[in-house]
Design a protein around this motif. Sequence first.
Motif, PDB file in Angstrom:
ATOM      1  N   CYS A   1       8.699  13.752   0.341  1.00 40.07           N
ATOM      2  CA  CYS A   1       8.509  13.270   1.550  1.00 40.07           C
ATOM      3  C   CYS A   1       8.085  13.883   2.431  1.00 40.07           C
ATOM      4  CB  CYS A   1       8.598  11.854   1.356  1.00 40.07           C
ATOM      5  SG  CYS A   1       8.365  10.527   2.943  1.00 40.07           S
ATOM      6  N   ARG A   2       7.730  14.684   3.370  1.00 43.11           N
ATOM      7  CA  ARG A   2       7.667  15.378   4.348  1.00 43.11           C
ATOM      8  C   ARG A   2       7.839  14.545   6.022  1.00 43.11           C
ATOM      9  NH1 ARG A   2       2.839  17.330   1.669  1.00 43.11           N
ATOM     10  NH2 ARG A   2       1.725  16.952   3.724  1.00 43.11           N
ATOM     11  N   ARG A   3       7.269  13.280   5.864  1.00 41.04           N
ATOM     12  CA  ARG A   3       7.737  12.822   6.551  1.00 41.04           C
ATOM     13  C   ARG A   3       9.065  12.151   7.057  1.00 41.04           C
ATOM     14  NH1 ARG A   3       3.465  13.490  10.196  1.00 41.04           N
ATOM     15  NH2 ARG A   3       1.468  13.420   9.272  1.00 41.04           N
ATOM     16  N   VAL A   4       9.906  12.604   7.834  1.00 40.12           N
ATOM     17  CA  VAL A   4      11.625  11.903   7.678  1.00 40.12           C
ATOM     18  C   VAL A   4      12.054  12.073   8.714  1.00 40.12           C
ATOM     19  CG1 VAL A   4      13.931  12.463   6.904  1.00 40.12           C
ATOM     20  CG2 VAL A   4      12.006  13.509   6.224  1.00 40.12           C
ATOM     21  N   VAL A   5      12.547  10.319   9.184  1.00 42.01           N
ATOM     22  CA  VAL A   5      12.737  10.206  10.309  1.00 42.01           C
ATOM     23  C   VAL A   5      14.920   9.854  10.498  1.00 42.01           C
ATOM     24  CG1 VAL A   5      13.185   8.389  12.555  1.00 42.01           C
ATOM     25  CG2 VAL A   5      10.884   9.146  11.534  1.00 42.01           C
ATOM     26  N   HIS A   6      15.324  11.294  11.329  1.00 38.52           N
ATOM     27  CA  HIS A   6      16.607  10.507  11.126  1.00 38.52           C
ATOM     28  C   HIS A   6      17.286   9.879  12.319  1.00 38.52           C
ATOM     29  CE1 HIS A   6      17.427  14.149   8.823  1.00 38.52           C
ATOM     30  NE2 HIS A   6      16.820  14.445   9.228  1.00 38.52           N
ATOM     31  N   VAL A   7      17.785   8.860  12.434  1.00 37.65           N
ATOM     32  CA  VAL A   7      18.160   7.649  12.782  1.00 37.65           C
ATOM     33  C   VAL A   7      20.017   7.907  13.214  1.00 37.65           C
ATOM     34  CG1 VAL A   7      18.499   4.958  13.941  1.00 37.65           C
ATOM     35  CG2 VAL A   7      16.560   5.964  12.211  1.00 37.65           C
TER      36      VAL A   7
ATOM     37  N   ILE B   1       3.608   7.435  13.153  1.00 33.98           N
ATOM     38  CA  ILE B   1       3.811   7.577  11.332  1.00 33.98           C
ATOM     39  C   ILE B   1       2.836   6.947  10.895  1.00 33.98           C
ATOM     40  CG2 ILE B   1       4.628   8.936   9.218  1.00 33.98           C
ATOM     41  CD1 ILE B   1       6.832   9.634  10.682  1.00 33.98           C
ATOM     42  N   LEU B   2       3.796   5.790  10.430  1.00 32.80           N
ATOM     43  CA  LEU B   2       3.213   4.504  10.055  1.00 32.80           C
ATOM     44  C   LEU B   2       1.525   4.019  10.071  1.00 32.80           C
ATOM     45  CD1 LEU B   2       5.762   2.421   9.396  1.00 32.80           C
ATOM     46  CD2 LEU B   2       4.690   4.091   8.165  1.00 32.80           C
ATOM     47  N   SER B   3       1.324   3.964  11.302  1.00 32.27           N
ATOM     48  CA  SER B   3      -0.392   4.005  12.177  1.00 32.27           C
ATOM     49  C   SER B   3      -1.190   5.218  11.957  1.00 32.27           C
ATOM     50  CB  SER B   3       0.295   3.645  13.762  1.00 32.27           C
ATOM     51  OG  SER B   3      -0.793   3.409  14.354  1.00 32.27           O
ATOM     52  N   LYS B   4      -0.477   6.150  11.585  1.00 32.58           N
ATOM     53  CA  LYS B   4      -1.702   6.745  11.277  1.00 32.58           C
ATOM     54  C   LYS B   4      -2.099   6.902  10.751  1.00 32.58           C
ATOM     55  CE  LYS B   4       0.383  10.519  14.968  1.00 32.58           C
ATOM     56  NZ  LYS B   4       0.480  11.860  15.501  1.00 32.58           N
ATOM     57  N   ARG B   5      -0.818   6.380   8.997  1.00 38.94           N
ATOM     58  CA  ARG B   5      -1.102   6.742   7.375  1.00 38.94           C
ATOM     59  C   ARG B   5      -2.397   5.543   7.532  1.00 38.94           C
ATOM     60  NH1 ARG B   5       1.065  10.297   3.621  1.00 38.94           N
ATOM     61  NH2 ARG B   5       2.333  11.392   4.729  1.00 38.94           N
TER      62      ARG B   5
ATOM     63  N   ALA C   1       2.536   2.754  -4.397  1.00 38.62           N
ATOM     64  CA  ALA C   1       2.295   1.895  -3.229  1.00 38.62           C
ATOM     65  C   ALA C   1       3.748   3.645  -3.315  1.00 38.62           C
ATOM     66  CB  ALA C   1       3.535   1.137  -3.181  1.00 38.62           C
ATOM     67  N   PRO C   2       3.042   4.648  -2.895  1.00 38.29           N
ATOM     68  CA  PRO C   2       3.898   6.303  -2.789  1.00 38.29           C
ATOM     69  C   PRO C   2       4.290   6.014  -1.081  1.00 38.29           C
ATOM     70  CG  PRO C   2       1.355   6.661  -2.415  1.00 38.29           C
ATOM     71  CD  PRO C   2       1.385   4.848  -2.906  1.00 38.29           C
ATOM     72  N   PRO C   3       5.537   6.618  -0.862  1.00 35.78           N
ATOM     73  CA  PRO C   3       6.270   6.988  -0.362  1.00 35.78           C
ATOM     74  C   PRO C   3       5.370   7.721   1.038  1.00 35.78           C
ATOM     75  CG  PRO C   3       7.880   7.747  -1.313  1.00 35.78           C
ATOM     76  CD  PRO C   3       6.214   7.642  -1.917  1.00 35.78           C
ATOM     77  N   ALA C   4       5.173   6.803   2.248  1.00 34.23           N
ATOM     78  CA  ALA C   4       4.642   7.256   3.476  1.00 34.23           C
ATOM     79  C   ALA C   4       5.181   8.023   4.122  1.00 34.23           C
ATOM     80  CB  ALA C   4       4.457   6.418   4.585  1.00 34.23           C
TER      81      ALA C   4
ATOM     82  N   ASP D   1       0.856  -1.082  -0.376  1.00 33.29           N
ATOM     83  CA  ASP D   1      -0.147  -0.183   0.224  1.00 33.29           C
ATOM     84  C   ASP D   1       0.803   1.217   0.219  1.00 33.29           C
ATOM     85  OD1 ASP D   1      -2.998  -1.230   0.488  1.00 33.29           O
ATOM     86  OD2 ASP D   1      -1.662  -2.174   1.835  1.00 33.29           O
ATOM     87  N   ARG D   2       1.714   1.143   0.561  1.00 30.33           N
ATOM     88  CA  ARG D   2       2.427   2.417   1.191  1.00 30.33           C
ATOM     89  C   ARG D   2       4.101   1.559   1.050  1.00 30.33           C
ATOM     90  NH1 ARG D   2       1.469   7.751   1.010  1.00 30.33           N
ATOM     91  NH2 ARG D   2      -0.697   8.218   2.165  1.00 30.33           N
ATOM     92  N   THR D   3       5.520   2.763   0.618  1.00 36.13           N
ATOM     93  CA  THR D   3       6.488   2.679   1.257  1.00 36.13           C
ATOM     94  C   THR D   3       7.793   3.241   1.875  1.00 36.13           C
ATOM     95  OG1 THR D   3       6.307   1.880  -1.105  1.00 36.13           O
ATOM     96  CG2 THR D   3       8.707   3.161  -0.351  1.00 36.13           C
ATOM     97  N   VAL D   4       7.971   2.626   2.440  1.00 41.84           N
ATOM     98  CA  VAL D   4       9.198   3.169   3.701  1.00 41.84           C
ATOM     99  C   VAL D   4      10.457   3.329   2.899  1.00 41.84           C
ATOM    100  CG1 VAL D   4      10.361   2.865   5.736  1.00 41.84           C
ATOM    101  CG2 VAL D   4       7.895   2.290   5.966  1.00 41.84           C
TER     102      VAL D   4
END
Length: 209
Positions: A174-180, A203-207, A152-155, A124-127
């Motif tokens: 893709c406005r949602r970014v997590v820096h590890v 973020i994924l849970s909301k999407r 499967a657009p980026p989530a 459905d979506r891509t990380v």
Amino acid sequence: MFAIAGGKGGCGKTTTALGLARGLATLGDRPLVADADLDMPDLHHRAGVDHAAGVAAVAGGERPTAVAASSPRFPDIDILPCRESDTATAASAFERLHRCNRPVLLDCPAGASPAAAAPLRAADRTVLVSTPDEQSLQDTAKTAAMARQLDAPPALLVLVRSAGRVDPSPLFDCRRVVHVPRLPSPPLRTDESAARYLNGAKILSKRNT
């Protein structure tokens, strides 16, 4: 169902898949992580489960929950391994996984090859997963374009080994970014990684609602 994809091998896709799954488990889900990298399957090794032909069993009609293995290293996460010989039946397995009534994360091959397209086509979506260096970001941008073409657009974009100083927005819509940040080995054993991947899982849970 989320495809965990990146432009280059070794960018941290498997670590990200397990880290996000652990975050989803913390939120109360019981995620299933499936190895979709038929060229270099190593999810089983990272999760500490047997190298069984789980993807082939699902393609043959077995219920995913019946053949998945519980990870002794990551409580409340189930693992579906694959073998290189599963290539011919993988696409049908991914379609069956799409019907699971739980979060499913597909640990994809790197790049924009036909092998990488198969799990993206089912998701459905891509990380997107990348390191912050320019070449890795450019390669991952190609994967992002393919993901959009396959519906499967980026989530979410996860930048690993990142100090947060790189702005990926010029390359990614893709406005949602997590820096590890760069973490000691093994990276998933640290509180810092747990916090970052939990943020991504939220973020994924909301999407996914």
